[in-house]
Design a protein around this motif. Structure first.
Motif, short mmCIF file in Angstrom:
data_model
loop_
_atom_site.label_atom_id
_atom_site.label_comp_id
_atom_site.label_asym_id
_atom_site.label_seq_id
_atom_site.Cartn_x
_atom_site.Cartn_y
_atom_site.Cartn_z
N ALA A 14 -11.33 1.46 -8.29
CA ALA A 14 -12.32 1.37 -7.21
C ALA A 14 -13.61 2.08 -7.60
CB ALA A 14 -11.74 1.96 -5.93
N LEU A 15 -13.50 3.21 -8.27
CA LEU A 15 -14.67 3.94 -8.74
C LEU A 15 -15.45 3.10 -9.75
CD1 LEU A 15 -16.44 6.45 -9.12
CD2 LEU A 15 -14.74 7.31 -10.73
N PHE A 16 -14.73 2.44 -10.65
CA PHE A 16 -15.39 1.59 -11.64
C PHE A 16 -16.11 0.42 -10.96
CE2 PHE A 16 -15.08 -2.11 -14.52
CZ PHE A 16 -15.89 -1.66 -15.54
N GLU A 17 -15.47 -0.19 -9.97
CA GLU A 17 -16.08 -1.33 -9.30
C GLU A 17 -17.28 -0.92 -8.46
OE1 GLU A 17 -14.62 -5.42 -7.18
OE2 GLU A 17 -13.48 -3.61 -6.73
N ALA A 18 -17.32 0.33 -8.02
CA ALA A 18 -18.45 0.80 -7.22
C ALA A 18 -19.75 0.77 -8.01
CB ALA A 18 -18.19 2.21 -6.70
N LEU A 19 -19.67 0.78 -9.33
CA LEU A 19 -20.89 0.68 -10.15
C LEU A 19 -21.51 -0.71 -10.06
CD1 LEU A 19 -19.65 2.56 -13.34
CD2 LEU A 19 -21.08 3.47 -11.51
#
Length: 232
Positions: A36-41
């Motif tokens: 989820a953190l990666f996709e937030a970029l």
């Protein structure tokens, strides 16, 4: 948090419980939140936190709940409490990343998710799995509506949707105004599930807000023009 209130002990107990849960590899907390953190970029991150359990019939249903130390019935002020008709078994918590491309919010958006009229997401399931779910109703008319990868998409299909061959597209919607959780199929006209809920089970991560919109400005959005100029 008064002296001798036991607040510190309760806080330590909850902290230990939380650490125990998120360190359990079966929950996949680290991987789901990292994705989820990666996709937030590139879009925004969404994680659903939920509770699941198998329920069995309680043979002592209707009988009063007894105190462990004295054997007297437990009372809530209005009378003795009765044992429930069903008991949970194999309880567990889960953490699941929801793809941002599947997450839905209304047109009249608010930045804070809880301030919107509704929210939810769609995903694909096999019809037999939906029929086996004891909580779902109106499952007799479920028909798989997916398509095979490489075939021409149906007019109603959205570009970029994953192949759902042999599966059915279902929507899980949290009606915030009505306080109800709804589950229904893409082409169905009846709810598979309609039940009240107490809180939204979503945690979202957005780095750059846009005023009066739930969907944010992705971090990489402003990186694209410099990159294009460099490529040229």
């Amino acid at each position: 948090d008064d002296p001798l209130s036991g607040a510190e002990g309760r806080a330590r107990l909850r902290e230990d419980l939380l650490n125990q849960l998120i360190s359990d590899p079966r929950m996949g907390f680290e991987q789901e939140t990292e994705l989820a953190l990666f996709e937030a970029l590139f879009r925004f991150g969404v994680v659903e936190v939920g509770y699941t359990a198998d329920f069995i019939d309680n043979p002592n249903a209707g009988k009063p709940i007894l105190k462990e130390d004295s054997g007297d019935p437990v009372s809530d002020g209005d009378g003795p409490l009765s044992q429930p008709a069903r008991l949970p078994q194999s309880e567990s918590l889960f953490v699941k990343r929801i793809p941002a491309s599947s997450f839905l919010a209304p047109v009249s958006q608010k930045n804070r998710l809880e301030s919107n009229d509704w929210c939810g997401y769609f995903e694909y399931h096999y019809p037999e799995d939906l029929r086996r779910n004891p909580r779902y109703k109106n499952t007799s008319e479920i028909v798989a509506s997916g398509r095979v990868l490489g075939e021409e998409p149906e007019p109603e299909a959205t570009a970029g949707e994953p192949a759902g061959s042999g599966r059915v597209k279902i929507y899980k919607i949290w009606d915030i105004r009505a306080g109800k959780r709804l589950v229904f199929t893409e082409y169905g006209n009846k709810f598979l599930l309609e039940e009240p809920f107490e809180f939204l089970p979503f945690a979202t991560l957005k780095f750059h807000e846009i005023l009066d919109q739930f969907y944010p400005l992705p971090v990489v959005f402003n990186w694209v023009p410099p990159q294009n100029e460099m490529n040229e």
